[in-house]
Scaffold this active site. Structure first.
Site, short mmCIF file in Angstrom:
data_model
loop_
_atom_site.label_atom_id
_atom_site.label_comp_id
_atom_site.label_asym_id
_atom_site.label_seq_id
_atom_site.Cartn_x
_atom_site.Cartn_y
_atom_site.Cartn_z
N GLY A 101 -5.06 -22.63 -54.01
CA GLY A 101 -3.78 -21.98 -53.74
C GLY A 101 -2.69 -23.02 -53.53
N ASP A 327 -6.71 -23.05 -41.06
CA ASP A 327 -7.93 -23.22 -41.87
C ASP A 327 -9.18 -23.37 -41.00
OD1 ASP A 327 -6.57 -23.01 -44.25
OD2 ASP A 327 -6.20 -25.17 -44.39
N LYS A 354 -6.70 -15.85 -47.74
CA LYS A 354 -7.08 -17.24 -48.09
C LYS A 354 -8.04 -17.19 -49.28
CE LYS A 354 -4.62 -19.28 -45.01
NZ LYS A 354 -3.48 -20.07 -45.46
N ARG A 407 -14.72 -23.15 -47.02
CA ARG A 407 -14.80 -23.19 -45.55
C ARG A 407 -15.76 -22.14 -45.01
NH1 ARG A 407 -11.15 -27.11 -44.93
NH2 ARG A 407 -9.18 -26.90 -46.06
C1 S3P Z 1 -1.79 -25.65 -47.05
C2 S3P Z 1 -1.24 -24.64 -46.33
C3 S3P Z 1 -2.03 -23.54 -45.76
C4 S3P Z 1 -3.52 -23.84 -45.74
C5 S3P Z 1 -3.99 -24.47 -47.01
C6 S3P Z 1 -3.24 -25.77 -47.27
C7 S3P Z 1 -0.90 -26.69 -47.60
O1 S3P Z 1 -1.81 -22.37 -46.52
O2 S3P Z 1 -4.25 -22.66 -45.49
O3 S3P Z 1 -5.36 -24.74 -46.96
O4 S3P Z 1 -1.39 -27.77 -48.01
O5 S3P Z 1 0.32 -26.46 -47.63
P1 S3P Z 1 -0.53 -21.43 -46.23
O6 S3P Z 1 0.63 -22.30 -46.36
O7 S3P Z 1 -0.53 -20.37 -47.27
O8 S3P Z 1 -0.74 -20.90 -44.84
#
Ligand code: S3P
Length: 457
Positions: A101, A327, A354, A407
Site C-alpha cells: 500500500g 502496524d 491494512k 504482520r
Molecule cells: C506507512 C503508513 C501506514 C502504515 C504502513 C506504512 C507509510 O499506513 O500502516 O505500513 O510508510 O507511510 P497509513 O498511512 O495508511 O496509516
C-alpha cells in the site's frame, strides 16, 4: 499464493529462552521514500541499509519503469540516478506494487502532477484496499483515475498536465495519504498544504527537507499544517536507513513472553511518530529498556533490551497513540494474551483496511488459540493470562490464516513460541515483504520455526 512467491506453511513450536542480539533490517517506510525521492532528485542518491524486502524491491522496479536508474551495489547498498521533479517518463508496462500500500500510494502521488499515464496493480490483498483516499486528493491537482469499483486497483492514473496546488485536510490519520499529496505537490506551482488532525509518521517531511525542499510544519488549533513550496530542485542525498521499529517489535515482544528470555535489538529508530508500542509495553510492566540513546541522521535511535516479563498487566491503550503504533497492534494483541487482565485498543478502525482486516484476522486466530477477544468496528479487547500449562492461558494448537499479511503471519508465529502447543500459519510467504530474515533471525535467538513441509518429510 504470496505476492511473488510460493505459499509457505509454517509452524512455530513452544521454545526455550530467547537470547542474543537481533539485527533487524532497514525501515520499510524510509526505504520506499529513499528510492522515490532519489528518483525525483537530480543526480546520484546513495542509500545504505535499504530494506531488501519484496515491497521495497517492487518500488525500486517501479522507479526504473518511470525512468530512474536504480542499481544494487551490494547488501543494502543502492544508488539511484534521479530524473528530477517533473521528469518521470511514462512507463510502458503495468506497475505491479505487489503487496505494498505504501509503494502504490506514494508512487501514485509522485506521478500525479506529470503529464503521463500509468496503470497500477497488486496482489489479491492490495487490489482489495481502498484507493479513493489517494485518488480523491490527487483529482484536486487535476489528475484523473479510472479504477474498479470503490477506486480499487487495477487502476489507471492520468497525471495533470497543468497541475494546481492543493490545500487538503486528510480525512483519515494516514501518512500514506499525507505523503501522496506532498509528493504530488512537488510538481505543482505554488504552495501545497496538508493538514492532519493527528500526527502520523513524518518521514516524508523530514526527508523532503533533507533533499532540499522548502517545507514547514506548524502545530495549530486545526492540527498539523504542513506547507510545501512546489517545483524545487531536489538535491541527491547519502541516506543511511535506520533499522525498522516495526520489525524490532517482533523479537522484542517474543522476548517479553517466552520464559527466561533476554534479547538486545540494537540501533532502532525511536522517532516519536513510530515508537508508541514501546511506551505501551513499558506501561504494561514490560522489562524493556532503551540503552545507548543517541541521534543518527536526525532521528533518535536506541538499543532495545527486552527480558521475559511475567508480571505484565493489560491496559487501555490511549487512542491518540494509535497512529504511532498502527502496524504494531497485531503483535501487541499477542503480548496482551500473556498479560493479566484486559487490554483495550480503541480508535483503530484503520486496522480493518491494512494488508488484511487485522482485527478480524487476529481475533479469529487468538480465539481459536484459547484467548478471549471482543471487537467492534473501531475497537477490540484482549483478555490475557500469564498462566502456563494446565493452569489455563494460551493453549495454541491451531493453524491460523495469514490473509497475505506479513504482520499477521509473524504475530501468530510469535504466539506459538509461548503458547502451550505449536501455532501454524497457512502461509508465511508474505513475511518476505517486510522482514525477509525473520526466520533465521528468530531461530538464531532460539525459536523453533519450521516450514511445515520439512516437518512432514
Ligand atoms: C506507512 C503508513 C501506514 C502504515 C504502513 C506504512 C507509510 O499506513 O500502516 O505500513 O510508510 O507511510 P497509513 O498511512 O495508511 O496509516
Amino acid at each position: 499464493m504470496s505476492a511473488h512467491g510460493p505459499t509457505i506453511p509454517m509452524t512455530s513450536h513452544p521454545c526455550g529462552a530467547l537470547t542474543g542480539e537481533a539485527e533487524v533490517p532497514g525501515d520499510k517506510s524510509i526505504s520506499h521514500r529513499a528510492l522515490i525521492l532519489g528518483a525525483l532528485s537530480v543526480g546520484e542518491t546513495r542509500i545504505t541499509g535499504l530494506l531488501e524486502g519484496q515491497d521495497v524491491l517492487d518500488t525500486a522496479k517501479a522507479m526504473r519503469a518511470f525512468g530512474a536508474t536504480v542499481i544494487n551495489d551490494g547488501p543494502g547498498a543502492w544508488t539511484v540516478q534521479g530524473v528530477g521533479v517533473g521528469g518521470f517518463a511514462e512507463p510502458d508496462q503495468v506497475i505491479d506494487c505487489g503487496n505494498s500500500g505504501t509503494g502504490v500510494r506514494l508512487i501514485m502521488g509522485a506521478m500525479a502532477t506529470s503529464p503521463i499515464a500509468a496503470t497500477f496493480t497488486g496482489d489479491a490483498s492490495l487490489n482489495k484496499r481502498p484507493m479513493a483516499r489517494i485518488t480523491d486528493p490527487l483529482a484536486l491537482f487535476g489528475a484523473a483515475s479510472h479504477g474498479r469499483s470503490g477506486g480499487r486497483l487495477p487502476l489507471t492514473l492520468v497525471g495533470a498536465a497543468d497541475p494546481v496546488p492543493v490545500r487538503y485536510t486528510t480525512p483519515v490519520p494516514s501518512a500514506q495519504v499525507k505523503s501522496a499529496v506532498l509528493l504530488a505537490g512537488l510538481n505543482a506551482p505554488g504552495q501545497t498544504v496538508v493538514i492532519e488532525k493527528e500526527a502520523t509518521r513524518d518521514h516524508t517531511e523530514r526527508m523532503l527537507e533533507g533533499f532540499g525542499a522548502e517545507i514547514t510544519t506548524d502545530e495549530t488549533d486545526e492540527g498539523r499544517v504542513i506547507t510545501l513550496t512546489g517545483q524545487p530542485e531536489l538535491k541527491p542525498q547519502d541516506i543511511t536507513v535506520p533499522r525498522d521499529p516495526s520489525s524490532a517489535a517482533f523479537p522484542v515482544c517474543a522476548a517479553l513472553i517466552v520464559p527466561g528470555s533476554d534479547v538486545l535489538v540494537p540501533g532502532i529508530g525511536l522517532n516519536p511518530t513510530r515508537a508508541g508500542l514501546f511506551y505501551t509495553l513499558q506501561e504494561m510492566g514490560a522489562d524493556l529498556t532503551f540503552e545507548n540513546m543517541r541521534e543518527e541522521g536526525g532521528e533518535p535511535v536506541a538499543d532495545l533490551r527486552a527480558r521475559y516479563s511475567p508480571e505484565m498487566k493489560g491496559i487501555a491503550v490511549p487512542p491518540e497513540r494509535a497512529a504511532s503504533m498502527i502496524d504494531e497492534y497485531p503483535i501487541l494483541s499477542v503480548v496482551a494474551a500473556f498479560a493479566e487482565g484486559q487490554t483495550v485498543m480503541k480508535g483503530v478502525k484503520e486496522l480493518r483496511v491494512k494488508e488484511s482486516d487485522r482485527i478480524e484476522a487476529m481475533a479469529t486466530g487468538l480465539r481459536a488459540a484459547g484467548v478471549t477477544v471482543e471487537d467492534g468496528p473501531d475497537w477490540w479487547t484482549v483478555t490475557g493470562s500469564p498462566k502456563r500449562g494446565n493452569e489455563g492461558g494460551v493453549t495454541g494448537g491451531v493453524t491460523c490464516a495469514s490473509h497475505l499479511d506479513h504482520r499477521i503471519a509473524m504475530s501468530f508465529l510469535i504466539l506459538g513460541m509461548a503458547a502451550d502447543q505449536p501455532v501454524s500459519v497457512d502461509d508465511g510467504g508474505p513475511i518476505a515483504t517486510s522482514f525477509p530474515i525473520f526466520e533465521p533471525l528468530m531461530s538464531g535467538l532460539g525459536a523453533d520455526l519450521r516450514r511445515t513441509e520439512e516437518v512432514a518429510a
